[in-house]
Design a protein around this motif. Structure first.
Motif, mmCIF file in Angstrom:
data_model
loop_
_atom_site.group_PDB
_atom_site.id
_atom_site.type_symbol
_atom_site.label_atom_id
_atom_site.label_comp_id
_atom_site.label_asym_id
_atom_site.label_seq_id
_atom_site.Cartn_x
_atom_site.Cartn_y
_atom_site.Cartn_z
ATOM 1 N N ASN A 30 7.253 -7.584 4.843
ATOM 2 C CA ASN A 30 5.976 -7.359 4.181
ATOM 3 C C ASN A 30 5.357 -6.081 4.726
ATOM 4 O OD1 ASN A 30 6.068 -9.844 2.757
ATOM 5 N ND2 ASN A 30 5.438 -10.885 4.614
ATOM 6 N N LEU A 31 5.142 -5.125 3.856
ATOM 7 C CA LEU A 31 4.510 -3.868 4.248
ATOM 8 C C LEU A 31 3.105 -3.806 3.672
ATOM 9 C CD1 LEU A 31 7.391 -1.292 3.571
ATOM 10 C CD2 LEU A 31 6.731 -2.300 5.755
ATOM 11 N N SER A 32 2.184 -3.242 4.437
ATOM 12 C CA SER A 32 0.838 -3.011 3.920
ATOM 13 C C SER A 32 0.909 -1.861 2.907
ATOM 14 C CB SER A 32 -0.116 -2.656 5.061
ATOM 15 O OG SER A 32 0.221 -1.388 5.589
ATOM 16 N N PHE A 33 -0.158 -1.655 2.150
ATOM 17 C CA PHE A 33 -0.183 -0.547 1.185
ATOM 18 C C PHE A 33 0.005 0.785 1.895
ATOM 19 C CE2 PHE A 33 -2.577 -3.627 -1.512
ATOM 20 C CZ PHE A 33 -1.672 -3.649 -2.567
ATOM 21 N N MET A 34 -0.589 0.935 3.071
ATOM 22 C CA MET A 34 -0.467 2.173 3.823
ATOM 23 C C MET A 34 0.980 2.399 4.266
ATOM 24 S SD MET A 34 -2.470 3.447 7.253
ATOM 25 C CE MET A 34 -4.053 3.258 6.441
ATOM 26 N N GLU A 35 1.622 1.345 4.773
ATOM 27 C CA GLU A 35 3.015 1.463 5.211
ATOM 28 C C GLU A 35 3.940 1.749 4.030
ATOM 29 O OE1 GLU A 35 3.048 -1.559 9.045
ATOM 30 O OE2 GLU A 35 3.150 -2.410 7.014
ATOM 31 N N GLY A 62 3.111 3.364 1.298
ATOM 32 C CA GLY A 62 2.894 4.765 0.951
ATOM 33 C C GLY A 62 3.613 5.704 1.892
ATOM 34 N N GLU A 63 3.563 5.405 3.180
ATOM 35 C CA GLU A 63 4.253 6.240 4.165
ATOM 36 C C GLU A 63 5.765 6.223 3.955
ATOM 37 O OE1 GLU A 63 3.036 4.966 8.061
ATOM 38 O OE2 GLU A 63 0.945 5.499 7.691
ATOM 39 N N LEU A 64 6.304 5.050 3.637
ATOM 40 C CA LEU A 64 7.745 4.934 3.415
ATOM 41 C C LEU A 64 8.177 5.744 2.200
ATOM 42 C CD1 LEU A 64 10.510 3.733 4.076
ATOM 43 C CD2 LEU A 64 9.836 1.690 2.782
ATOM 44 N N LEU A 75 10.616 9.052 2.122
ATOM 45 C CA LEU A 75 11.820 9.108 1.293
ATOM 46 C C LEU A 75 11.746 10.198 0.229
ATOM 47 C CD1 LEU A 75 12.423 5.277 0.730
ATOM 48 C CD2 LEU A 75 13.701 6.811 2.245
ATOM 49 N N GLU A 76 10.532 10.742 0.040
ATOM 50 C CA GLU A 76 10.277 11.766 -0.990
ATOM 51 C C GLU A 76 10.718 11.268 -2.363
ATOM 52 O OE1 GLU A 76 12.089 15.404 0.326
ATOM 53 O OE2 GLU A 76 10.664 15.638 1.972
ATOM 54 N N MET A 77 10.311 10.033 -2.663
ATOM 55 C CA MET A 77 10.661 9.409 -3.935
ATOM 56 C C MET A 77 9.411 8.801 -4.544
ATOM 57 S SD MET A 77 14.113 7.488 -2.606
ATOM 58 C CE MET A 77 14.503 6.716 -4.143
ATOM 59 N N PRO A 78 9.378 8.683 -5.874
ATOM 60 C CA PRO A 78 8.236 8.018 -6.505
ATOM 61 C C PRO A 78 8.302 6.512 -6.258
ATOM 62 C CG PRO A 78 9.873 8.599 -8.155
ATOM 63 C CD PRO A 78 10.345 9.180 -6.846
ATOM 64 N N CYS A 79 7.165 5.898 -6.130
ATOM 65 C CA CYS A 79 7.082 4.453 -5.896
ATOM 66 C C CYS A 79 7.685 3.710 -7.090
ATOM 67 C CB CYS A 79 5.620 4.055 -5.690
ATOM 68 S SG CYS A 79 5.405 2.331 -5.267
#
Length: 192
Positions: A138-143, A145-147, A151-155
């Motif tokens: 489980n990642l927070s919204f901030m984490e 976004g950082e990931l 990765l330099e990829m669109p979400c």
């Protein structure tokens, strides 16, 4: 060994998705294509499996070297096993957004149904890997976004799993002829 684990998950997921879709989706899970200098291209209409992190499992790490037996019967100190966990991300990249969510749901159902993989249930796991277990991260919204920025990829619709644990041991090192062993090293400190 890392490649063997990733290929194992790819094969198992492809079989599961093919079964659950009635054969409509074959080879749904793919690895990204790497374009130089560092661009990752995700396969279209597929789930991309991407290794995003490796970490040492420190709970099982031993600081002391252990003894191993050589072929000639002598004993020598060897480095302890290295235990690694890795994070594996599954990114659904389908033209139809709802289809992305449907196939990603099958990935999640697969890992919900099979949390532990061992030689007994999965003989195709490979001889070097005793067992693997998975847990959804489980990642927070901030984490998140950082990931995605790293990765330099669109979400995109995705699921991140922590896979425990690959145990690296060099059994071939035990058979290699070693040079002359060092004697005792003495440390002298001055007392004032």
């Amino acid at each position: 060994m890392i490649g063997d684990a990733l290929t194992f998950f790819q094969t198992q997921l492809n079989s599961y998705i093919k079964l659950k879709t009635g054969g409509q989706k074959e080879e749904s899970v793919q690895f990204p294509e790497i374009q130089l200098p560092k661009e990752l291209n995700m396969q279209s209409n597929a789930v991309t499996a991407l290794l995003v992190n490796l970490e040492e499992e420190r709970v099982f790490r031993s600081g002391a070297a252990y003894a191993s037996n050589l072929a000639d019967g002598t004993t020598t100190a060897s480095p302890p096993n290295l235990c690694l966990n890795f994070h594996l991300m599954f990114i659904a990249n389908f033209k139809d957004y709802v289809e992305s969510l449907r196939i990603l749901s099958l990935v999640i159902k697969f890992f919900r149904s099979y949390r532990r993989f061992d030689q007994q249930k999965f003989p195709s796991l490979g001889t070097d890997i005793a067992q693997l277990s998975t847990e959804l991260v489980n990642l927070s919204f901030m984490e998140q976004g950082e990931l995605w920025r790293a990765l330099e990829m669109p979400c995109s619709p995705s699921a991140l799993y922590k896979v425990r644990m690959l145990v690296f041991q060099d059994t071939e090192l035990d058979e290699i002829e070693t040079g002359q062993q060092l004697g005792t090293i003495e440390t002298i400190t001055s007392q004032l």
